[in-house]
Design a protein around this motif. Structure first.
Motif, mmCIF file in Angstrom:
data_model
loop_
_atom_site.group_PDB
_atom_site.id
_atom_site.type_symbol
_atom_site.label_atom_id
_atom_site.label_comp_id
_atom_site.label_asym_id
_atom_site.label_seq_id
_atom_site.Cartn_x
_atom_site.Cartn_y
_atom_site.Cartn_z
ATOM 1 N N MET A 77 -2.894 9.262 1.527
ATOM 2 C CA MET A 77 -3.087 8.160 0.833
ATOM 3 C C MET A 77 -2.095 8.417 -0.511
ATOM 4 N N GLY A 78 -1.528 7.173 -0.978
ATOM 5 C CA GLY A 78 -0.714 7.452 -2.121
ATOM 6 C C GLY A 78 -1.035 6.751 -3.221
ATOM 7 N N VAL A 79 -0.770 7.155 -4.456
ATOM 8 C CA VAL A 79 -1.280 6.727 -5.786
ATOM 9 C C VAL A 79 0.244 6.478 -6.836
ATOM 10 N N ILE A 80 0.111 5.208 -7.338
ATOM 11 C CA ILE A 80 1.224 4.925 -8.145
ATOM 12 C C ILE A 80 0.630 4.533 -9.506
ATOM 13 N N THR A 81 1.155 4.808 -10.596
ATOM 14 C CA THR A 81 0.474 4.767 -11.772
ATOM 15 C C THR A 81 1.494 4.914 -13.069
ATOM 16 N N ASP A 82 0.922 4.234 -14.236
ATOM 17 C CA ASP A 82 1.703 4.429 -15.447
ATOM 18 C C ASP A 82 0.565 5.019 -16.296
ATOM 19 N N GLY A 83 -0.596 5.631 -15.917
ATOM 20 C CA GLY A 83 -1.228 6.465 -16.689
ATOM 21 C C GLY A 83 -2.738 5.440 -17.098
ATOM 22 N N MET A 84 -2.266 4.007 -17.082
ATOM 23 C CA MET A 84 -3.401 3.054 -17.301
ATOM 24 C C MET A 84 -3.982 2.476 -16.058
ATOM 25 N N VAL A 85 -2.717 1.850 -15.507
ATOM 26 C CA VAL A 85 -3.000 1.090 -14.220
ATOM 27 C C VAL A 85 -2.744 1.909 -13.189
ATOM 28 N N TYR A 86 -3.482 1.833 -12.098
ATOM 29 C CA TYR A 86 -3.550 2.738 -10.783
ATOM 30 C C TYR A 86 -3.675 1.792 -9.730
ATOM 31 N N GLU A 87 -2.823 2.245 -8.547
ATOM 32 C CA GLU A 87 -3.008 1.387 -7.156
ATOM 33 C C GLU A 87 -2.788 2.588 -6.334
ATOM 34 N N PHE A 88 -3.816 2.374 -5.463
ATOM 35 C CA PHE A 88 -4.000 3.130 -4.207
ATOM 36 C C PHE A 88 -3.758 2.601 -3.037
ATOM 37 N N TYR A 89 -2.768 3.348 -2.167
ATOM 38 C CA TYR A 89 -2.412 2.824 -0.976
ATOM 39 C C TYR A 89 -2.862 3.821 0.027
ATOM 40 N N ALA A 90 -3.024 3.277 1.399
ATOM 41 C CA ALA A 90 -3.153 4.090 2.511
ATOM 42 C C ALA A 90 -2.480 3.618 3.748
ATOM 43 N N ASP A 91 -2.828 4.140 4.721
ATOM 44 C CA ASP A 91 -1.738 3.610 6.081
ATOM 45 C C ASP A 91 -2.717 3.385 7.200
ATOM 46 N N SER A 92 -3.587 2.048 6.696
ATOM 47 C CA SER A 92 -4.519 1.448 7.653
ATOM 48 C C SER A 92 -4.148 0.955 8.919
ATOM 49 N N ASP A 93 -2.924 0.466 9.006
ATOM 50 C CA ASP A 93 -2.254 -0.342 10.058
ATOM 51 C C ASP A 93 -1.617 0.680 10.966
ATOM 52 N N GLU A 94 -0.780 1.480 10.411
ATOM 53 C CA GLU A 94 0.003 2.470 11.415
ATOM 54 C C GLU A 94 0.117 3.716 10.507
ATOM 55 N N PRO A 95 0.053 4.758 11.389
ATOM 56 C CA PRO A 95 -0.048 6.244 10.589
ATOM 57 C C PRO A 95 1.219 6.514 9.988
ATOM 58 N N ASN A 96 1.056 6.925 8.900
ATOM 59 C CA ASN A 96 2.284 7.253 8.096
ATOM 60 C C ASN A 96 3.257 6.378 7.710
ATOM 61 N N MET A 97 2.769 4.987 7.735
ATOM 62 C CA MET A 97 3.538 3.860 7.378
ATOM 63 C C MET A 97 2.587 3.084 6.148
ATOM 64 N N MET A 98 3.115 3.308 4.827
ATOM 65 C CA MET A 98 1.924 2.847 3.603
ATOM 66 C C MET A 98 1.844 1.374 3.987
ATOM 67 N N ASP A 99 0.521 1.107 3.406
ATOM 68 C CA ASP A 99 0.538 -0.199 3.692
ATOM 69 C C ASP A 99 0.973 -1.152 2.436
ATOM 70 N N PRO A 100 1.421 -2.476 2.848
ATOM 71 C CA PRO A 100 2.115 -3.177 1.539
ATOM 72 C C PRO A 100 1.410 -3.473 0.382
ATOM 73 N N ASN A 101 -0.264 -3.592 0.620
ATOM 74 C CA ASN A 101 -0.942 -3.734 -0.237
ATOM 75 C C ASN A 101 -1.838 -2.802 -0.809
ATOM 76 N N ALA A 102 -2.293 -2.615 -1.882
ATOM 77 C CA ALA A 102 -3.087 -1.558 -2.524
ATOM 78 C C ALA A 102 -4.527 -1.864 -2.019
ATOM 79 N N PHE A 103 -5.120 -0.857 -1.450
ATOM 80 C CA PHE A 103 -6.906 -1.028 -1.275
ATOM 81 C C PHE A 103 -7.666 -1.049 -2.426
ATOM 82 N N LEU A 104 -7.277 -0.391 -3.376
ATOM 83 C CA LEU A 104 -7.797 -0.271 -4.689
ATOM 84 C C LEU A 104 -7.148 -0.393 -5.840
#
Length: 382
Positions: A109-136
């Motif tokens: 799982m990867g997280v990108i944030t500015d401390g207020m806005v958080y985006e969470f990404y996974a590799d749901s389609d292909e292992p170790n390939m980060m999804d283009p869209n945040a799941f949360l």
């Protein structure tokens, strides 16, 4: 338990919003906003074997990949967190997070944030390939105001240290992405129901052979049905009675013991069931349409006064805060008078028609008056 977590998350977010003004650079953002959330989720930010700053995952000595924080499990990174300065756009660093994702096979799982806005990404389609869209994703400003979707609460709970399962996060992310797409599709259907969709609904209620000429009316009817469904859900959340429920009957003058002074009073006019419905509809509809906390809270001050032949709904004070007059009509189902500045008289069979006039007059009255009902500035009463 979910409600308890929701309240704790709201309280935490309120504290972060208050701290945010002191975060003038990326380092302050990490220290005062990001690490507290990591700690809120149960991870030990004082243990470098669990939360490691400036963690490397390199393809080679030439191509370095580093993230601001990595959460480790069994000495292997499973969550990567990339931080930006408060208010900075997040999209600029998605590529950097994606590279780290590719370079670290154990990261789920990867997280990108500015401390207020958080985006969470996974590799749901292909292992170790980060999804283009945040799941949360969420914004702590919204959470602090109580705007907390159930999907955010459930998603964040699944990321707590005690619940997080690195091997299952891809499947869970896939379900959430599908869920988001379904919600979007339903929203689009609610706004513009397609003919095949309407035909399917009609078949389910026994109308199998509908001529094409009649579909226009049925599409409009389906759109209204969607709106009514949403309205009923809001009623349930606000704990207001629906039209199908019998309104609480008000005592009429004949049922009360009479006093000498009562002999000179005119009998009290009791609102009809339809008038009570219009009043309750107004409150819950404005709660739905309100785009600020001030407007939402102001719906608690909406009242009514019934006269012979006229039903008045107002905010704060009857004359200064008048929203509209409602009349029972034989020609149309509903008849309103919003006054000349807000649409005048409106006769309709569908309450959706009054949305704009209703919201405009409500905003004007709230702006003109203090919570106690005193005017901020002189206005002309109609």
């Amino acid at each position: 338990m979910t409600d308890d977590f929701r309240q704790k998350f709201k309280t935490f977010s309120e504290r972060m919003v208050n701290v945010a003004s002191k975060c003038i650079n990326e380092e302050a953002t990490k220290l005062f906003l990001v690490l507290p959330l990591v700690n809120f989720l149960g991870y030990d930010t004082m243990n470098p074997d669990e939360v490691c700053p400036e963690h490397n995952a390199d393809f080679s000595d030439k191509y370095k990949n580093r993230v601001d924080f990595a959460i480790l499990k069994n000495n292997e990174p499973v969550i990567a967190i990339e931080c930006k300065a408060l208010g900075a756009p997040l999209k600029d660093d998605r590529g950097q997070l994606r590279s780290y994702f590719n370079a670290a096979p154990t990261v789920k799982m990867g997280v990108i944030t500015d401390g207020m806005v958080y985006e969470f990404y996974a590799d749901s389609d292909e292992p170790n390939m980060m999804d283009p869209n945040a799941f949360l994703s969420f914004d702590l400003h919204d959470i602090a105001k109580g705007k907390i979707e159930d999907s955010v609460v459930d998603g964040l709970k699944s990321l707590q240290k005690s619940n997080f399962d690195p091997e299952n996060i891809g499947a869970e992310a896939k379900r959430k992405l599908v869920f988001q797409n379904l919600v979007q599709q339903i929203e689009e259907l609610a706004q513009n129901p397609s003919e095949p969709f309407v035909r399917l609904l009609l078949q389910n209620i026994g109308l199998s052979h509908v001529r094409s000429k009649a579909m226009t009316d049925y599409i409009v009817l389906t759109k209204s049905a969607f709106s009514e469904f949403v309205n009923l859900r809001i009623l349930q959340r606000l704990d207001l009675p629906t039209k199908d429920k019998e309104p609480e009957k008000q005592p009429i003058a004949a049922d009360l013991p009479k006093t000498d002074s009562d002999q000179t009073k005119e009998p009290e006019i009791v609102p009809s069931e339809e008038e009570i419905y219009i009043f309750e509809y107004t409150k819950k509809r404005l709660a739905f349409l309100s785009d600020t906390d001030e407007l939402f809270s102001a719906t608690d001050s909406i009242e009514y006064k019934d006269y012979k032949g006229k039903f008045v709904v107002y905010y704060g004070k009857e004359r200064a805060g008048r929203l509209f007059d409602f009349y029972e009509s034989k020609e149309t189902k509903y008849k309103f008078d919003f006054g000349p500045d807000f649409g005048g008289e409106i006769s309709t069979d569908s309450l959706e028609i009054i949305d704009q006039s209703l919201l405009n007059v409500f905003k004007a009255r709230v702006e003109e008056m203090t919570p106690k009902g005193k005017k901020k500035k002189a206005t002309t009463e109609g």
